[in-house]
Scaffold this motif. Structure first.
Motif, mmCIF file in Angstrom:
data_model
loop_
_atom_site.group_PDB
_atom_site.id
_atom_site.type_symbol
_atom_site.label_atom_id
_atom_site.label_comp_id
_atom_site.label_asym_id
_atom_site.label_seq_id
_atom_site.Cartn_x
_atom_site.Cartn_y
_atom_site.Cartn_z
ATOM 1 N N GLY A 59 -12.078 -47.608 17.991
ATOM 2 C CA GLY A 59 -13.118 -48.520 18.444
ATOM 3 C C GLY A 59 -13.133 -48.624 19.950
ATOM 4 N N VAL A 66 -12.886 -52.780 10.836
ATOM 5 C CA VAL A 66 -12.038 -52.196 11.881
ATOM 6 C C VAL A 66 -11.011 -51.244 11.265
ATOM 7 N N ALA A 110 -23.133 -53.791 18.550
ATOM 8 C CA ALA A 110 -22.066 -52.992 17.944
ATOM 9 C C ALA A 110 -22.664 -51.829 17.175
ATOM 10 N N TYR A 119 -16.090 -47.100 15.621
ATOM 11 C CA TYR A 119 -16.882 -48.290 15.898
ATOM 12 C C TYR A 119 -16.835 -48.567 17.396
ATOM 13 N N LEU A 140 -19.296 -56.880 13.180
ATOM 14 C CA LEU A 140 -18.525 -56.624 14.399
ATOM 15 C C LEU A 140 -19.093 -57.400 15.583
ATOM 16 N N SER A 190 -7.546 -47.379 17.213
ATOM 17 C CA SER A 190 -8.201 -47.443 15.905
ATOM 18 C C SER A 190 -9.572 -46.790 15.901
ATOM 19 N N ALA A 200 -21.286 -48.741 14.136
ATOM 20 C CA ALA A 200 -20.195 -48.385 13.234
ATOM 21 C C ALA A 200 -20.595 -47.218 12.347
ATOM 22 N N THR A 220 -17.181 -60.805 17.171
ATOM 23 C CA THR A 220 -16.781 -60.672 18.572
ATOM 24 C C THR A 220 -17.421 -61.764 19.414
ATOM 25 N N TYR A 227 -14.668 -58.293 8.981
ATOM 26 C CA TYR A 227 -14.404 -57.706 10.304
ATOM 27 C C TYR A 227 -13.116 -56.878 10.258
ATOM 28 N N ASP A 228 -12.051 -57.464 9.712
ATOM 29 C CA ASP A 228 -10.768 -56.750 9.649
ATOM 30 C C ASP A 228 -10.894 -55.475 8.811
ATOM 31 N N CYS A 230 -11.051 -46.300 24.821
ATOM 32 C CA CYS A 230 -11.041 -46.260 23.361
ATOM 33 C C CYS A 230 -9.723 -46.781 22.837
#
Length: 291
Positions: free
Chosen positions: A264, A82, A48, A88, A158, A262, A50, A162, A78-79, A259
């Motif tokens: 990501g 994001v 990942a 990200y 992240l 958000s 970010a 995941t 994580y939330d 994509c």
């Protein structure tokens, strides 16, 4: 000619000190990259990247190296990542790709793709442990970067969350191995299940412990994965609950790059040209261990 003053980052400056120092030097968008699953002998390798906002908005409560957080804290962080990240991206490399190309090659390729998939181009890149070549921006490899730089810690969360969600889903598809508990890492319970059941298609046959119970340990590392039904491609990534909104539902022959709203991206990193095999020693390196 006057030389610019040195930028000194104190060890006790906290998780945001390195990024803030780079931002004061004009690098506004500092990206961090990290991976999860390097030491596991089953399941995908997940990388990942970010970019966190400058200032207070980029400061996330509880943010730390994902390995130091409880599962519940990782979900909360994580939330927040994001929700707050300027950009990200998450890249998933299945077990068969790790077997085919080698762990270290896949690790670098996954982080390179995650960084390239960011919807905002980074001006500086921080990576955990070792450098990633092929980037067109300056960067720095930081030892224990997920404990030193906030953007790297965000990337580690992240990747870890995941991958953990994917391993819980795989536990339902391949019962008996305990994937939901040990997440594919080598534990006593996992080793016992391997001996009793043999490996499934989500195991990495280039790892010596998997090869030893597969009956193919006399074959070269890259030839250990069985052919036929057991080596079938996994289901598309979008079918896995761990990938969430904006997930890229990719087959191996499809390009990545979808994509989410958000900012990501999630993709399956397949289709790059194979490189010469890496040594077996690279394939069995454990997360945080010595190569």
């Amino acid at each position: 000619m006057l030389t610019p003053p040195r930028t000194v980052v104190r060890r006790d400056g906290g998780l945001y000190a390195l990024e803030r120092a780079l931002q004061r030097r004009g690098f506004r968008h500092v990206a961090g990259a990290d991976e999860a699953g390097r030491g596991a002998c089953a399941g995908p390798l997940v990388a990942a990247a970010a970019i966190l906002p400058e200032g207070r908005r980029g400061e996330i409560d509880e943010l730390a190296d994902s390995k130091l957080l409880t599962p519940a804290a990782r979900e909360r962080v994580y939330d927040e990542v994001v929700a707050r990240a300027l950009a990200y991206a998450v890249v998933v490399i299945p077990a068969e790709e790790v077997d085919a190309r080698g762990l270290h090659v896949c690790n670098l390729a996954a982080m390179r793709r995650a960084l390239a998939s960011l919807t905002i181009r980074p001006e500086y890149v921080l990576t955990d442990g070792f450098g990633v070549d092929g980037l067109d921006v300056p960067g720095l490899a930081v030892w224990k970067g997920d404990r030193v730089a906030a953007c790297v810690a965000a990337a580690s969360v992240l990747a870890k969350v995941t991958r953990d969600r994917m391993m819980v889903e795989l536990d339902g598809r391949f019962p008996g191995y305990g994937f939901a508990e040990h997440k594919g890492y080598i534990t006593a319970e996992h080793s016992a299940a391997l001996r009793a059941l043999g490996p499934c298609r989500e195991h990495r046959f280039s790892y010596v412990n998997v090869a030893a119970v597969s009956g193919r340990d006399g074959r070269p590392p890259r030839a250990r994965r069985p052919v036929g039904a057991d080596a079938a491609s996994p289901e598309p990534a979008a079918g896995l609950p761990g990938l969430g909104p904006g997930a890229f539902a990719g087959r191996p022959d499809e390009p990545m790059g979808h994509c989410g709203a958000s900012g990501g991206t999630v993709g399956v990193a397949l289709g790059e040209q194979p490189r010469p095999p890496a040594s077996v020693g690279e394939d069995v390196v454990m997360e945080g261990g010595v190569r």
